[in-house]
Design an enzyme around this catalytic site. Sequence first.
Site: not given
Length: 325
Positions: A45-47, A138, A201, A203, A233, A236-237
Amino acid sequence: MSGITTSGEKKLKLFSGRAHPELAKEVAAALGTELVPTKAFEFANGEIYVRFLESARGADCFVMQSHTAPINQWIMEQLIMIDALKRASARSITAILPFYGYARQDKKHLGREPISARLVADLLAQAGADRIMAVDLHTAQIQGFFAGPVDHLFALPLLADYLGEKVDRSKLTIVSPDAGRVKVADQWCDRLDAPLAIIHKRRDMSQANTILSAEVVGDVKGRVCVLVDDMIDTAGTICAAADALFDAGAADVIVAATHGVLSGPAADRLKNSRVSEFVFTNTLPCPADLQMDKVTTLSIAPSIAAAIREVFEEGSVTSLFEGVH
């Protein structure tokens, strides 16, 4: 004289989840040790089930897990590993996060949003982590989300020294991709004795990884521009920022970032970009479709190993990154 004195010595044990075992093996090699054998698998079940095959009693335990995709699975696995060590009577538990998942959600931009970076810190503490070690958070404020010690490691010396040896410094301009990275870009400028430019920029806050416009502030004509960021990521930016630099007359653009998240359309964007080189560290595994000539990956393992040794020997992690904040 009261009390009991033992003759035992301190023990360092390094554990790794399954997200990025290659980096953990490099760190172990740099420390001159081996990873603790671990049994880990998923139930139907993914546990997630984890059991360590060596005793951790009385040991200073370091648990490495880089939060790569599928990010929620690997965060949960690290929490389970920490819980297992707490119940195994570890002397101390340090959670090593080369890439801290959910770090971009460190504050509220709009109403009814979570602060998920704080939630991750709370989960680590509740699982039993005494200390956190992370590379290029970050934002620095994330350190305040955890009640215990946080060792913030930096990739700037590794990345800057690599590019400083490769590029003619007299033609070099460091570029911050937005206002939030100016402080870091300034440190690059000081280290490489180069001028600074900024991409202003606008956004679209209603849509992730989207910018409305990009304008270059500073003289980049005929210069080799190094765009510096903490993570890439979807790319794009950063590719839009590179295009803005070329439109402003830049001779060449190189991108340097600590974390190559590289999701979705990133591979195609990097291939088709006019950027001559993308330089990352190996805090995250590099996808197979991004192992191309214009992508360079530098190993952060020596820095992590040195920080682990300083923590274990009760030295100074800060001393490893003098001049970087």
